[in-house]
Design a protein around this motif. Structure first.
Motif, short mmCIF file in Angstrom:
data_model
loop_
_atom_site.label_atom_id
_atom_site.label_comp_id
_atom_site.label_asym_id
_atom_site.label_seq_id
_atom_site.Cartn_x
_atom_site.Cartn_y
_atom_site.Cartn_z
N ASP A 68 -12.94 7.24 7.73
CA ASP A 68 -12.22 6.07 8.25
C ASP A 68 -10.97 5.74 7.45
O ASP A 68 -9.93 5.41 8.03
CB ASP A 68 -13.15 4.86 8.29
CG ASP A 68 -14.34 5.08 9.21
OD1 ASP A 68 -14.16 5.78 10.22
OD2 ASP A 68 -15.43 4.57 8.89
N ARG A 69 -11.08 5.77 6.14
CA ARG A 69 -9.95 5.50 5.25
C ARG A 69 -10.02 6.45 4.08
O ARG A 69 -11.11 6.93 3.72
CB ARG A 69 -9.98 4.04 4.73
CG ARG A 69 -9.74 3.00 5.80
CD ARG A 69 -9.96 1.58 5.29
NE ARG A 69 -9.04 1.21 4.22
CZ ARG A 69 -7.80 0.78 4.42
NH1 ARG A 69 -7.33 0.69 5.66
NH2 ARG A 69 -7.02 0.43 3.42
N GLN A 109 -8.04 2.24 -1.45
CA GLN A 109 -8.25 2.84 -0.13
C GLN A 109 -6.98 2.70 0.69
O GLN A 109 -6.28 1.69 0.60
CB GLN A 109 -9.41 2.17 0.60
CG GLN A 109 -10.75 2.30 -0.13
CD GLN A 109 -11.90 1.76 0.70
OE1 GLN A 109 -11.99 2.04 1.89
NE2 GLN A 109 -12.78 1.00 0.07
N ARG A 134 -9.81 13.75 5.02
CA ARG A 134 -10.90 13.06 5.73
C ARG A 134 -12.26 13.61 5.33
O ARG A 134 -13.23 12.86 5.16
CB ARG A 134 -10.72 13.21 7.25
CG ARG A 134 -9.60 12.37 7.84
CD ARG A 134 -9.61 12.51 9.36
NE ARG A 134 -8.49 11.85 9.98
CZ ARG A 134 -8.46 10.56 10.30
NH1 ARG A 134 -9.50 9.79 10.03
NH2 ARG A 134 -7.38 10.03 10.86
N SER A 193 -5.12 3.61 4.69
CA SER A 193 -5.31 4.03 6.08
C SER A 193 -4.75 5.43 6.27
O SER A 193 -3.76 5.82 5.63
CB SER A 193 -4.61 3.05 7.03
OG SER A 193 -3.20 3.24 6.98
N TYR A 194 -5.36 6.17 7.18
CA TYR A 194 -4.87 7.53 7.42
C TYR A 194 -3.54 7.55 8.16
O TYR A 194 -2.78 8.52 8.06
CB TYR A 194 -5.92 8.37 8.13
CG TYR A 194 -6.97 8.88 7.17
CD1 TYR A 194 -6.65 9.82 6.20
CD2 TYR A 194 -8.28 8.39 7.20
CE1 TYR A 194 -7.59 10.27 5.29
CE2 TYR A 194 -9.22 8.84 6.30
CZ TYR A 194 -8.88 9.78 5.34
OH TYR A 194 -9.81 10.22 4.43
N ASP A 195 -3.22 6.49 8.86
CA ASP A 195 -1.88 6.39 9.45
C ASP A 195 -0.84 6.37 8.34
O ASP A 195 0.20 7.05 8.43
CB ASP A 195 -1.76 5.13 10.30
CG ASP A 195 -2.51 5.23 11.62
OD1 ASP A 195 -2.86 6.37 12.02
OD2 ASP A 195 -2.77 4.18 12.24
N ASP A 232 0.82 -1.21 0.00
CA ASP A 232 0.00 0.00 0.00
C ASP A 232 0.85 1.26 0.00
O ASP A 232 0.50 2.27 -0.64
CB ASP A 232 -0.94 0.01 1.21
CG ASP A 232 -2.15 -0.88 1.02
OD1 ASP A 232 -2.31 -1.45 -0.08
OD2 ASP A 232 -2.93 -1.02 1.98
#
Length: 565
Positions: A255-256, A229, A249, A231-233, A148
């Motif tokens: 969420d993603r 998609q 966001r 992850s925001y991390d 990713d």
């Protein structure tokens, strides 16, 4: 600035962003249908002399070369190419920040030449720059490769870096067309530039209306896994911009980060790639106005030489105005059949060269080739081997298969092995060959050299599908699930036939319908009703499908509805 670029910067253009573009068969900057469509779009733009510029990645290691064992085990090898052999390096460099580092991007200029005087510039973004760290030089090497983090870096390079490169080279852009959501982060750069242009702006803030007015978005898949998609991390780690994170966001999902959602929110014009797909997309993403522009294929690219010569002789100008093919029913039957048999013989030579198997030109030949994945149901034709044998006893037939599975699609790889096993079980009763390394060159031979093109996706998961359109230019009718473009293109018994159970019908029901169509409609027509009856269906595929489902027609719709509305 090189003169080669300068000639393209003298008028405003539409910038077409796509992660993959099939420029030519020996440049592996494409994985499948999305890239083929992008390449056909650019070829039609060149033919029609439209002011466009394309932006993609250089993908030096390509997608992959497919290696198959005798029992169908797929392994992958890099498919390297050398951009300097086909493109010119421009003198501009731009940078993006990834994980706190500055990553430099250069661009290669490839020119897509039209049938007459037109040409379209394609910018191939490349991070293999000496100033970059070793890992960063690899970012643009592997199409859809890596994890990713690798994919997100690629999408930053494509979207943010692509906009910066266009500005650096002096292009003036009137519209941005996102071919899928991979380039959706270009909204970040457009918003930043809008803020620079506004003296009253305070800090990095999205000017939603201004960005939306510049962007068009084409979504291509009703399959959830097809929407990238992150992850925001991971986004925070790669982008490193807290202010931008909250904006993402708001527009890309809480969420993603959903790249399709981001593209939807920042595009003024949104479309699916068939009427049915637009309906499905509206249900997937309620609240968005999703138009429908059905895909098309490039006329000259996908027409076998024999048919091209036939059309040139009887329908001059068809390459530029493919709607002239509505008159193909005036072409003598014998000439159509001769062109078809030439294409069939060429395919037989390709099969012999790759597998050693001798196809019988007198046998009815079914073709099935596409990405090997579960929803395409490649095993549907083989659901009942006894029934298939029974059909072949009455009506001799042979089957040609091809297709790659994504390297991480274990189910798709198992399907390839399963098909090899089924072919072995059928033996000489129904000869089946599986051709390796399905690419643009092989596709051209397949869509022209079979008698029937088979497509069996599970509705409503086929967004459009274009292989049957390619077949139609060669007088090859389709037998297909009623999904995607075939809902619009199927005139039963005239352009081909439908596998027509309801969307929620079982695979058993769909297979029964498939066998019924073959046994009751298709094979008797080919073998018993005389050549003229079969050629009438071939002509129906040309006059009603090829004349309509082509990229010239498609692109003219984009021009009138999206680009210059």
């Amino acid at each position: 600035m090189p003169d080669a670029v300068d000639i393209y910067t003298r008028r405003p253009r539409v910038a077409y962003f796509s992660m993959e573009i099939a420029l030519r068969e020996d440049i592996p900057t494409y994985a499948g249908g999305l890239g083929i469509l992008a390449g056909d779009t650019m070829r039609s733009a060149a033919d029609l002399q439209l002011p466009m510029v394309a932006v993609t990645l250089v993908s030096r290691a390509g997608y992959f070369k497919q290696v198959l064992t005798a029992d169908g085990v797929q392994t992958e090898e890099p498919d390297h190419w050398h951009p300097e052999a086909h493109a010119a390096l421009t003198d501009a460099k731009v940078s993006v920040h990834l994980e706190g580092r500055r990553v430099w991007i250069q661009a290669w200029l490839y020119e897509v030449r039209g049938q007459e005087m037109g040409a379209i510039p394609v910018l191939l973004l490349d991070t293999d720059v000496a100033d970059n760290a070793i890992d960063d030089r690899d970012i643009t090497h592997h199409l859809y490769g890596g994890d990713d983090a690798y994919r997100l870096k690629q999408e930053v390079v494509l979207g943010v870096g692509g906009v910066k490169m266009l500005y650096a080279l002096g292009f003036r852009i009137r519209q941005y067309h996102l071919n899928e959501g991979h380039a959706a982060l270009l909204a970040l750069e457009l918003a930043q530039r809008a803020a620079y242009d506004d003296p009253a702006a305070t800090g990095p803030s999205f000017d939603l209306a201004r960005v939306r007015a510049q962007c068009n978005f084409t979504t291509h898949t009703p399959v959830e896994a097809g929407h990238d998609q992150f992850s925001y991390d991971l986004v925070a780690k790669i982008l490193g911009d807290p202010a931008r994170l909250q904006e993402l966001r708001n527009f890309g999902g809480q969420d993603r980060l959903n790249m399709t959602r981001l593209a939807l929110n920042f595009s003024d014009y949104i479309n699916g790639v068939a009427k049915r797909h637009a309906e499905v997309s509206r249900s997937m993403f309620p609240g968005y106005h999703v138009h429908a522009i059905t895909n098309g294929v490039h006329p000259y690219t996908w027409t076998a030489p024999g048919f091209s010569q036939l059309y040139n002789r009887h329908l001059p100008g068809w390459c530029h105005e493919p709607d002239l093919l509505v008159r193909a029913d005036q072409i003598p039957d014998d000439a159509v059949w001769q062109a078809h048999m030439e294409a069939k013989q060429t395919l037989a030579e390709v099969v012999r060269g790759q597998t050693g198997v001798e196809l019988d030109p007198g046998r009815f030949t079914i073709g099935f080739a596409r990405r090997m994945t579960a929803y395409k149901r490649p095993e549907l034709l083989f659901s009942d081997l006894a029934e298939l044998r029974r059909l072949a006893e009455a009506f001799p037939l042979q089957i040609v298969l091809a297709g790659k599975a994504h390297p991480r699609d274990d189910v798709g790889k198992q399907l390839i092995m399963r098909l090899h096993g089924l072919a072995a079980e059928l033996g000489s009763a129904v000869p089946v060959v599986y051709l390796r390394d399905y690419d643009m060159a092989l596709a051209r031979h397949l869509v022209a050299g079979v008698d029937l093109w088979l497509n069996t996706p599970r509705p409503p998961l086929e967004a459009s599908g274009t292989s049957g359109m390619k077949a139609s230019f060669n007088g090859v009718p389709s037998l297909s699930s009623l999904d995607g473009w075939w809902i619009e293109g199927c005139v039963p018994g005239v352009t081909g036939w439908a596998i027509d159970p309801a969307d929620d019908a079982s695979d058993v029901t769909a297979a029964a319908c498939l066998y019924h169509r073959l046994g009751e409609d298709i094979l008797p027509l080919y073998y018993r009703d005389g050549r003229a009856a079969w050629i009438a269906v071939m002509k129906g595929a040309i006059t009603k499908n090829a004349s309509r489902f082509n990229s010239h027609h498609m692109l003219r719709r984009y021009v009138s509805d999206a680009y210059f509305d």
